[in-house]
Motif scaffolding. Structure first.
Motif, PDB file in Angstrom:
ATOM      1  N   ASP A  46       0.841  -1.209   0.000  1.00 11.96           N
ATOM      2  CA  ASP A  46       0.000   0.000   0.000  1.00 11.96           C
ATOM      3  C   ASP A  46       0.870   1.250   0.000  1.00 11.96           C
ATOM      4  N   ARG A  47       1.984   1.224   0.743  1.00 12.99           N
ATOM      5  CA  ARG A  47       2.920   2.349   0.767  1.00 12.99           C
ATOM      6  C   ARG A  47       3.537   2.542  -0.615  1.00 12.99           C
ATOM      7  N   LEU A  48       3.894   1.436  -1.265  1.00 16.26           N
ATOM      8  CA  LEU A  48       4.448   1.519  -2.619  1.00 16.26           C
ATOM      9  C   LEU A  48       3.438   2.141  -3.566  1.00 16.26           C
ATOM     10  N   TYR A  49       2.200   1.682  -3.514  1.00 15.35           N
ATOM     11  CA  TYR A  49       1.170   2.222  -4.404  1.00 15.35           C
ATOM     12  C   TYR A  49       0.994   3.722  -4.189  1.00 15.35           C
ATOM     13  N   TYR A  51       3.101   5.860  -2.881  1.00 12.36           N
ATOM     14  CA  TYR A  51       4.310   6.591  -3.263  1.00 12.36           C
ATOM     15  C   TYR A  51       4.403   6.733  -4.781  1.00 12.36           C
ATOM     16  N   ALA A  52       4.334   5.621  -5.488  1.00 14.20           N
ATOM     17  CA  ALA A  52       4.545   5.639  -6.940  1.00 14.20           C
ATOM     18  C   ALA A  52       3.408   6.341  -7.677  1.00 14.20           C
ATOM     19  N   SER A  53       2.171   6.079  -7.289  1.00 11.22           N
ATOM     20  CA  SER A  53       1.046   6.683  -8.008  1.00 11.22           C
ATOM     21  C   SER A  53       0.931   8.178  -7.728  1.00 11.22           C
ATOM     22  N   GLY A  54       1.449   8.642  -6.598  1.00 11.23           N
ATOM     23  CA  GLY A  54       1.369  10.057  -6.270  1.00 11.23           C
ATOM     24  C   GLY A  54       2.654  10.831  -6.519  1.00 11.23           C
ATOM     25  N   ALA A  55       3.674  10.173  -7.033  1.00 12.44           N
ATOM     26  CA  ALA A  55       4.998  10.801  -7.179  1.00 12.44           C
ATOM     27  C   ALA A  55       4.967  12.037  -8.078  1.00 12.44           C
ATOM     28  N   GLY A  75      10.231  -2.444 -10.910  1.00 10.44           N
ATOM     29  CA  GLY A  75       9.195  -2.767 -11.888  1.00 10.44           C
ATOM     30  C   GLY A  75       7.802  -2.437 -11.405  1.00 10.44           C
ATOM     31  N   MET A  76       7.533  -2.724 -10.142  1.00 13.58           N
ATOM     32  CA  MET A  76       6.219  -2.388  -9.590  1.00 13.58           C
ATOM     33  C   MET A  76       6.024  -0.878  -9.558  1.00 13.58           C
ATOM     34  N   ALA A  77       7.069  -0.134  -9.179  1.00 15.87           N
ATOM     35  CA  ALA A  77       6.962   1.328  -9.184  1.00 15.87           C
ATOM     36  C   ALA A  77       6.697   1.821 -10.602  1.00 15.87           C
ATOM     37  N   ALA A  78       7.433   1.279 -11.570  1.00  9.88           N
ATOM     38  CA  ALA A  78       7.256   1.694 -12.969  1.00  9.88           C
ATOM     39  C   ALA A  78       5.853   1.396 -13.480  1.00  9.88           C
TER      40      ALA A  78
END
Length: 163
Positions: A46-49, A51-55, A75-78
């Motif tokens: 959830d933290r990754l989502y 972070y990456a979606s709001g970057a 890869g997940m961040a990308a």
């Protein structure tokens, strides 16, 4: 750095910081505002989502993602942003980072991750590549990057003699 970060450095665990610190130090030397966060693809999805979606909305322009072992973080961040993601394979104990390198570099078509060398060299080069990307629209950074490269070149001796 007090300015708003334009580069995000993420890693799967605190144990990756000795490698990713090299990226942070390189960005600091180039006066590129950045932030560093622990964002695990496996333990904190959830933290990754978030972070990456709001970057991009937070002003980030490039993400440097370091990961070891299965190395899914870059890869997940990308997959969650259109920002450039630069993957740094962190050296693992079992396969010396080869597992990390292969996990990051073998992204499916359509989800690119720029993959750098394993370990320290990869972290430094990720920072330099991020700076190069940002310098396309930042003439002052382009000058700092050129000066960095010139100093690096000047530091290489022409001979192998002592003294």
């Amino acid at each position: 750095m007090t300015e708003r970060p334009v580069v995000g450095i993420i890693m799967g665990s605190r144990s990756d910081w000795p490698t990713l610190r090299e990226a942070a130090e390189t960005l600091t030397r180039l006066s590129v505002p950045h932030e560093a966060r622990v964002v695990s693809a496996h333990r904190t999805p959830d933290r990754l989502y978030a972070y990456a979606s709001g970057a991009a909305a937070r002003g980030l322009k490039v993400i440097i993602a370091g990961a070891g072992g299965a190395a899914h973080l870059p890869g997940m961040a990308a997959s969650m942003t259109t920002l450039p993601v630069l993957g740094v394979p962190v050296e693992s104990h079992t396969l010396k980072g080869l597992d990390s390198l292969l996990s990051i570099v073998q992204m499916p078509g359509g989800v690119p991750v720029g993959t750098l060398a394993i370990g320290r060299a990869g972290a430094i080069n990720a920072a330099l590549l991020a700076a190069s990307i940002l310098a396309l629209s930042d003439p002052a950074l382009a000058e700092r990057l050129a000066a960095f490269r010139a100093a690096q070149t000047a530091a290489v001796p022409e001979t192998v003699e002592d003294g």
